[in-house]
Design an enzyme around this catalytic site. Sequence first.
Site, PDB file in Angstrom:
ATOM      1  N   HIS A 133      31.348  45.184  15.039  1.00 10.49           N
ATOM      2  CA  HIS A 133      31.621  46.319  15.936  1.00 10.49           C
ATOM      3  C   HIS A 133      32.157  45.918  17.309  1.00 10.49           C
ATOM      4  CE1 HIS A 133      27.698  45.293  17.715  1.00 10.49           C
ATOM      5  NE2 HIS A 133      28.113  45.941  18.785  1.00 10.49           N
TER       6      HIS A 133
HETATM    7  C1  UD1 Z   1      28.280  49.921  22.652  1.00  9.97           C
HETATM    8  C2  UD1 Z   1      28.035  48.850  23.708  1.00  9.97           C
HETATM    9  C3  UD1 Z   1      27.867  47.504  23.016  1.00  9.97           C
HETATM   10  C4  UD1 Z   1      26.791  47.551  21.952  1.00  9.97           C
HETATM   11  C5  UD1 Z   1      27.054  48.703  20.981  1.00  9.97           C
HETATM   12  C6  UD1 Z   1      25.887  48.842  20.058  1.00  9.97           C
HETATM   13  C7  UD1 Z   1      29.156  49.253  25.853  1.00  9.97           C
HETATM   14  C8  UD1 Z   1      30.284  48.860  26.710  1.00  9.97           C
HETATM   15  N1  UD1 Z   1      29.167  48.741  24.598  1.00  9.97           N
HETATM   16  O1  UD1 Z   1      29.499  49.604  22.005  1.00  9.97           O
HETATM   17  O2  UD1 Z   1      27.479  46.539  23.977  1.00  9.97           O
HETATM   18  O3  UD1 Z   1      26.794  46.346  21.244  1.00  9.97           O
HETATM   19  O4  UD1 Z   1      27.203  49.931  21.735  1.00  9.97           O
HETATM   20  O5  UD1 Z   1      26.199  49.526  18.909  1.00  9.97           O
HETATM   21  O6  UD1 Z   1      28.300  49.982  26.269  1.00  9.97           O
HETATM   22  N2  UD1 Z   1      31.236  56.295  18.103  1.00  9.97           N
HETATM   23  C9  UD1 Z   1      31.002  57.281  17.179  1.00  9.97           C
HETATM   24  N3  UD1 Z   1      29.734  57.809  17.134  1.00  9.97           N
HETATM   25  C10 UD1 Z   1      28.721  57.411  17.927  1.00  9.97           C
HETATM   26  C11 UD1 Z   1      28.985  56.404  18.868  1.00  9.97           C
HETATM   27  C12 UD1 Z   1      30.234  55.844  18.935  1.00  9.97           C
HETATM   28  O7  UD1 Z   1      31.876  57.681  16.425  1.00  9.97           O
HETATM   29  O8  UD1 Z   1      27.602  57.929  17.808  1.00  9.97           O
HETATM   30  C13 UD1 Z   1      32.581  55.686  18.135  1.00  9.97           C
HETATM   31  C14 UD1 Z   1      33.539  56.423  19.064  1.00  9.97           C
HETATM   32  O9  UD1 Z   1      34.809  56.385  18.474  1.00  9.97           O
HETATM   33  C15 UD1 Z   1      33.520  55.563  20.299  1.00  9.97           C
HETATM   34  C16 UD1 Z   1      33.329  54.174  19.717  1.00  9.97           C
HETATM   35  O10 UD1 Z   1      32.471  54.356  18.603  1.00  9.97           O
HETATM   36  O11 UD1 Z   1      34.694  55.656  21.056  1.00  9.97           O
HETATM   37  C17 UD1 Z   1      32.716  53.163  20.695  1.00  9.97           C
HETATM   38  O12 UD1 Z   1      31.476  53.662  21.210  1.00  9.97           O
HETATM   39  P1  UD1 Z   1      30.907  53.137  22.610  1.00  9.97           P
HETATM   40  O13 UD1 Z   1      29.555  53.655  22.821  1.00  9.97           O
HETATM   41  O14 UD1 Z   1      31.910  53.363  23.680  1.00  9.97           O
HETATM   42  O15 UD1 Z   1      30.864  51.578  22.421  1.00  9.97           O
HETATM   43  P2  UD1 Z   1      30.296  50.698  21.217  1.00  9.97           P
HETATM   44  O16 UD1 Z   1      31.426  50.001  20.591  1.00  9.97           O
HETATM   45  O17 UD1 Z   1      29.409  51.521  20.370  1.00  9.97           O
HETATM   46  N1  UDP Z   2      21.200  48.218  13.054  1.00 12.54           N
HETATM   47  C1  UDP Z   2      20.762  49.242  12.238  1.00 12.54           C
HETATM   48  N2  UDP Z   2      21.622  49.751  11.310  1.00 12.54           N
HETATM   49  C2  UDP Z   2      22.889  49.277  11.146  1.00 12.54           C
HETATM   50  C3  UDP Z   2      23.324  48.215  11.981  1.00 12.54           C
HETATM   51  C4  UDP Z   2      22.463  47.721  12.928  1.00 12.54           C
HETATM   52  O1  UDP Z   2      19.619  49.688  12.344  1.00 12.54           O
HETATM   53  O2  UDP Z   2      23.612  49.797  10.290  1.00 12.54           O
HETATM   54  C5  UDP Z   2      20.289  47.686  14.068  1.00 12.54           C
HETATM   55  C6  UDP Z   2      19.997  46.215  13.930  1.00 12.54           C
HETATM   56  O3  UDP Z   2      18.939  46.005  13.032  1.00 12.54           O
HETATM   57  C7  UDP Z   2      19.646  45.822  15.363  1.00 12.54           C
HETATM   58  C8  UDP Z   2      20.511  46.741  16.191  1.00 12.54           C
HETATM   59  O4  UDP Z   2      20.912  47.807  15.335  1.00 12.54           O
HETATM   60  O5  UDP Z   2      18.289  46.106  15.649  1.00 12.54           O
HETATM   61  C9  UDP Z   2      21.721  46.014  16.705  1.00 12.54           C
HETATM   62  O6  UDP Z   2      22.582  46.923  17.303  1.00 12.54           O
HETATM   63  P1  UDP Z   2      24.150  46.725  17.367  1.00 12.54           P
HETATM   64  O7  UDP Z   2      24.593  45.720  16.381  1.00 12.54           O
HETATM   65  O8  UDP Z   2      24.752  48.074  17.304  1.00 12.54           O
HETATM   66  O9  UDP Z   2      24.360  46.238  18.877  1.00 12.54           O
HETATM   67  P2  UDP Z   2      24.170  44.859  19.659  1.00 12.54           P
HETATM   68  O10 UDP Z   2      22.849  44.292  19.326  1.00 12.54           O
HETATM   69  O11 UDP Z   2      25.308  43.971  19.281  1.00 12.54           O
HETATM   70  O12 UDP Z   2      24.301  45.276  21.081  1.00 12.54           O
END
Ligand code: UD1
Ligand code: UDP
Length: 382
Positions: free
Chosen positions: A219
């Site tokens: 991601h």
């Molecule tokens: C964010 C965090 C990242 C973390 C990740 C965990 C920042 C800058 N990044 O990244 O550090 O590792 O969360 O998962 O804060 N979207 C959906 N549904 C949702 C949420 C997101 O469709 O419920 C899609 C949207 O297209 C959105 C994209 O995901 O634009 C990115 O979401 P965003 O929260 O901006 O950043 P993440 O990549 O999720």
């Molecule tokens: N996780 C989850 N379901 C998924 C993918 C991840 O429950 O389909 C959990 C995972 O076990 C961990 C957390 O989400 O506890 C990690 O989050 P993510 O990878 O979104 O973000 P990061 O840790 O890189 O910020």
Amino acid sequence: MLKITTIIGARPQIIKAAAISRAIRNRFSDRIRELIVHTGQHYDNSMSQVFIDELGIPQPDYNLNIGSASHGKQTAGMITGIEEILEKEKPDYLLVYGDTNSTLAAAIAASKIHIPVAHVEAGLRSFNKSMPEEINRIVCDHVSTLLFSPTPTGYNNLLEEGFSANNKAPFTPDHPGIFHCGDVMYDNSLFFKEIAAEKSQVLTENNLHDKNFILATIHRNNNTDQPERLSAIFRALNSIAANYRIPILLPLHPRTSKLLDKNLEKEILDKIRTNPFIQITPPVSFLDMIQLENHCQMVITDSGGVQKEAYFFKKPCIILRPETEWKEIVDAGTGIIADANESIILESCQQLTEKSSMLNYPPIFGDGAAAEFICGVMLENG
Ligand code: UD1
Ligand code: UDP
């Protein structure tokens, strides 16, 4: 009664918050009152509510419903909303997790109006400021009053940046307290492992067998948004699945799912879609995820949290990033940094498969009671 306001927003923060909410409920309910604010950064059921329901976190007292937007717009909306709530609620501490835009917004909002910030996962550094998370962490740490680092590396990074191990209470943003306390995610993995084994049907639902599949997640923005990186990763996954004839389960973050058609080369997209060993699913619940981590053969990921959980469950891990904040995992030899390099991913898979039974996972993430420690420190300094 100590009043704390916890900020959640992105999936991993909701999961981390479960550990402290549980500690408050079980050990400190007569001394700590927690108010939860959800920024709404993540909003799909599978990225948010599923964790609140499954992990026993109280329903958030506020939801700002900020949703997805550019960094500036998203962060600005959160700062405005959080400031209003903090002005009204006047907590003794603002508690934030990790390094997302929700973390940054909350730390800025609180520190400007002199509400002490307690940062869980302080000190982690990638030393790569092209990552939005690196900027978020550095800013948050430097306005925090209590900094809780999960690892010795994180604690040492704080010392390198001028934080002092000798500061004594009372702590302030100019005289902060730094603590090495273990990892709340480790607390969670220990707590939920048996519950997951009992409740999760994810293995049978996906026809997966113990130690006979690979779990992968992708991601990170620099992987999803750069077609050549995303294609290299998927080419490697396709080869691994085909060569080893091993299923690869990919519960895919919505960010990645939405970009597959646009950013993955057509040829590799077709191969992935027709490879019977590759199973792409929507994100799974936490209980399903730790059940998968506990039973897989190997993890391939660019997630911070999933790298650590691979280690907790004693699974080798290929890290799809140019560096990691969780240096201890690489030092232990159980994780290999492969970045988005197809041939290094393939070599790492071979190496880790060959030496899998010889790998050791020394305990480096605490004793499973990091959440209790953090609550204790906030109480002593409330
Ligand atoms: C964010 C965090 C990242 C973390 C990740 C965990 C920042 C800058 N990044 O990244 O550090 O590792 O969360 O998962 O804060 N979207 C959906 N549904 C949702 C949420 C997101 O469709 O419920 C899609 C949207 O297209 C959105 C994209 O995901 O634009 C990115 O979401 P965003 O929260 O901006 O950043 P993440 O990549 O999720
Ligand atoms: N996780 C989850 N379901 C998924 C993918 C991840 O429950 O389909 C959990 C995972 O076990 C961990 C957390 O989400 O506890 C990690 O989050 P993510 O990878 O979104 O973000 P990061 O840790 O890189 O910020």
